[in-house]
Design a protein around this motif. Structure first.
Motif, mmCIF file in Angstrom:
data_model
loop_
_atom_site.group_PDB
_atom_site.id
_atom_site.type_symbol
_atom_site.label_atom_id
_atom_site.label_comp_id
_atom_site.label_asym_id
_atom_site.label_seq_id
_atom_site.Cartn_x
_atom_site.Cartn_y
_atom_site.Cartn_z
ATOM 1 N N THR A 101 -41.257 -34.110 -72.416
ATOM 2 C CA THR A 101 -40.975 -33.015 -71.497
ATOM 3 C C THR A 101 -39.853 -33.433 -70.557
ATOM 4 O O THR A 101 -39.631 -34.627 -70.317
ATOM 5 C CB THR A 101 -42.221 -32.640 -70.674
ATOM 6 O OG1 THR A 101 -42.660 -33.785 -69.921
ATOM 7 C CG2 THR A 101 -43.352 -32.180 -71.583
ATOM 8 N N THR A 152 -39.702 -28.128 -68.747
ATOM 9 C CA THR A 152 -40.644 -27.495 -67.819
ATOM 10 C C THR A 152 -39.950 -27.285 -66.470
ATOM 11 O O THR A 152 -39.015 -26.514 -66.371
ATOM 12 C CB THR A 152 -41.936 -28.303 -67.700
ATOM 13 O OG1 THR A 152 -41.662 -29.607 -67.166
ATOM 14 C CG2 THR A 152 -42.617 -28.435 -69.059
ATOM 15 N N ASN A 177 -39.509 -30.276 -74.543
ATOM 16 C CA ASN A 177 -40.056 -29.130 -73.827
ATOM 17 C C ASN A 177 -39.580 -29.182 -72.378
ATOM 18 O O ASN A 177 -39.956 -30.079 -71.624
ATOM 19 C CB ASN A 177 -41.584 -29.136 -73.877
ATOM 20 C CG ASN A 177 -42.191 -27.971 -73.116
ATOM 21 O OD1 ASN A 177 -41.530 -26.963 -72.866
ATOM 22 N ND2 ASN A 177 -43.448 -28.109 -72.722
ATOM 23 N N SER A 221 -48.102 -26.354 -68.994
ATOM 24 C CA SER A 221 -47.219 -26.660 -70.113
ATOM 25 C C SER A 221 -47.080 -28.170 -70.316
ATOM 26 O O SER A 221 -47.016 -28.660 -71.447
ATOM 27 C CB SER A 221 -45.843 -26.030 -69.883
ATOM 28 O OG SER A 221 -44.979 -26.259 -70.968
ATOM 29 N N GLU A 222 -47.043 -28.897 -69.213
ATOM 30 C CA GLU A 222 -46.997 -30.361 -69.298
ATOM 31 C C GLU A 222 -48.274 -30.918 -69.934
ATOM 32 O O GLU A 222 -48.226 -31.787 -70.816
ATOM 33 C CB GLU A 222 -46.808 -30.958 -67.903
ATOM 34 C CG GLU A 222 -45.448 -30.726 -67.297
ATOM 35 C CD GLU A 222 -44.408 -31.716 -67.797
ATOM 36 O OE1 GLU A 222 -44.785 -32.686 -68.481
ATOM 37 O OE2 GLU A 222 -43.216 -31.510 -67.500
ATOM 38 N N LYS A 266 -46.328 -24.116 -65.308
ATOM 39 C CA LYS A 266 -45.501 -25.233 -65.756
ATOM 40 C C LYS A 266 -46.304 -26.539 -65.793
ATOM 41 O O LYS A 266 -46.084 -27.396 -66.647
ATOM 42 C CB LYS A 266 -44.279 -25.375 -64.849
ATOM 43 C CG LYS A 266 -43.229 -24.297 -65.084
ATOM 44 C CD LYS A 266 -42.723 -24.324 -66.520
ATOM 45 C CE LYS A 266 -41.590 -23.356 -66.762
ATOM 46 N NZ LYS A 266 -41.062 -23.425 -68.137
ATOM 47 N N ARG A 305 -38.078 -32.370 -66.715
ATOM 48 C CA ARG A 305 -38.288 -31.633 -65.476
ATOM 49 C C ARG A 305 -37.030 -31.710 -64.626
ATOM 50 O O ARG A 305 -36.580 -32.795 -64.281
ATOM 51 C CB ARG A 305 -39.466 -32.235 -64.707
ATOM 52 C CG ARG A 305 -40.727 -32.357 -65.550
ATOM 53 C CD ARG A 305 -41.716 -33.345 -64.951
ATOM 54 N NE ARG A 305 -42.811 -33.610 -65.878
ATOM 55 C CZ ARG A 305 -43.706 -34.576 -65.721
ATOM 56 N NH1 ARG A 305 -43.632 -35.370 -64.662
ATOM 57 N NH2 ARG A 305 -44.659 -34.751 -66.610
ATOM 58 N N CYS A 322 -43.764 -28.393 -61.310
ATOM 59 C CA CYS A 322 -45.045 -28.604 -62.006
ATOM 60 C C CYS A 322 -45.992 -29.513 -61.236
ATOM 61 O O CYS A 322 -47.172 -29.609 -61.583
ATOM 62 C CB CYS A 322 -44.799 -29.197 -63.394
ATOM 63 S SG CYS A 322 -44.108 -30.873 -63.369
ATOM 64 N N ASN A 332 -45.496 -18.691 -70.433
ATOM 65 C CA ASN A 332 -45.295 -20.118 -70.171
ATOM 66 C C ASN A 332 -46.385 -21.004 -70.755
ATOM 67 O O ASN A 332 -46.156 -22.205 -70.970
ATOM 68 C CB ASN A 332 -45.194 -20.357 -68.664
ATOM 69 C CG ASN A 332 -43.958 -19.708 -68.066
ATOM 70 O OD1 ASN A 332 -43.133 -19.150 -68.784
ATOM 71 N ND2 ASN A 332 -43.838 -19.755 -66.754
ATOM 72 N N THR A 364 -45.736 -21.562 -75.073
ATOM 73 C CA THR A 364 -45.548 -22.990 -75.363
ATOM 74 C C THR A 364 -46.465 -23.443 -76.487
ATOM 75 O O THR A 364 -46.047 -24.180 -77.394
ATOM 76 C CB THR A 364 -45.802 -23.830 -74.098
ATOM 77 O OG1 THR A 364 -44.817 -23.491 -73.109
ATOM 78 C CG2 THR A 364 -45.713 -25.314 -74.398
#
Length: 259
Positions: A200, A146, A144, A179-180, A176, A202, A150, A122, A126
């Motif tokens: 991103t 996620t 992206n 990743s953000e 996650k 969600r 997150c 993750n 990424t």
């Protein structure tokens, strides 16, 4: 995103997404053998996109990817996104205009069993995807995907907004959040100056046909009915929002169109 489309109802999803936009578009999709990935591959394939998917083989059987014959709609490359050179080679070969990143270790409970695999997939995965996109001249848009997990959860039971701080106590949620943060760093440091739009997305829990995953409430209920085994509710005190899988997928596609 999910709440907005939730008010319109599923009957308007096909009207919201513009099929003409996707005709002939070169699209790289990661995680296409998964539940959401299979559904979005079918939708993009029907609209005429030129699709290539990067993913590991489906982790369970039966799986929607096989049952729905998704491979008819997408060029499949079985690649671990933690392998940067393999990811980069595929990105350069396709020269995609749009990148939709779904590949992930998606289960909270499994993240406790394999935290290293969860974090490397993750987070490093990424980074590999974004770095490969950074050196690919054709890329115009990156989405992206996620998770709504997150956010830092302080236990106050308030509704999260997009301005909430990233966080998470378990490996999945924290990965996650990472990743953000990574997406924001790449957007600010590398992509905006090159005219590449990155966002991103969600979403919360999804339901829909073809979900045979483990540790999912609705599939667990159906398996219990079929096998006549007792149903185990892992976290009965938790509150979960639900939406049909086509709701967030319509959001991902609309987001790419707007970007």
């Amino acid at each position: 995103m999910a709440r907005r489309h939730g008010r319109t109802g599923n009957k308007n999803l096909s009207q919201a997404v513009n099929p003409n936009f996707w005709v002939g578009k070169r699209v790289m999709l990661t995680g296409h053998t998964g539940f959401k990935g299979s559904w979005i591959s079918l939708w993009l394939g029907v609209m005429g996109a030129n699709l290539r998917g990067l993913s590991l083989p489906a982790a369970y059987e039966p799986c929607l990817f096989d049952v729905a014959r998704v491979s008819q709609f997408i060029q499949t490359r079985f690649i671990d996104i933690r392998d940067f050179q393999a990811v980069k080679a595929e990105m350069i070969a396709l020269q995609p205009e749009i990148l939709i990143h779904l590949a992930a270790q998606p289960l909270v409970r499994f993240s406790y069993q394999d935290p290293l695999g969860t974090y490397t997939t993750n987070i490093i995965g990424t980074i590999n995807i974004l770095e490969a996109a950074r050196v690919t001249d054709s890329i115009k848009v990156i989405v992206n995907v996620t998770s709504d997990k997150c956010y830092e959860n302080d236990g106050s039971w308030h509704s999260f907004t997009e301005a909430e701080p990233m966080g998470g106590d378990d490996p999945y949620s924290s990965s996650k959040g990472c990743s953000e943060i990574i997406s924001r760093a790449y957007r600010t440091s590398f992509l905006t100056n090159r005219g590449i739009n990155l966002a991103t997305a969600r979403a919360g829990n999804v339901i829909g046909g073809g979900d045979w995953s483990t540790d999912r409430l609705v599939p667990d209920v159906l398996r219990s009915l079929v096998t006549e085994e007792p149903l185990v509710i892992r976290n009965p005190a938790y509150v979960r929002p639900w939406q049909h899988v086509l709701e967030p997928i319509s959001g991902y596609l609309l987001l790419a169109e707007k970007l």
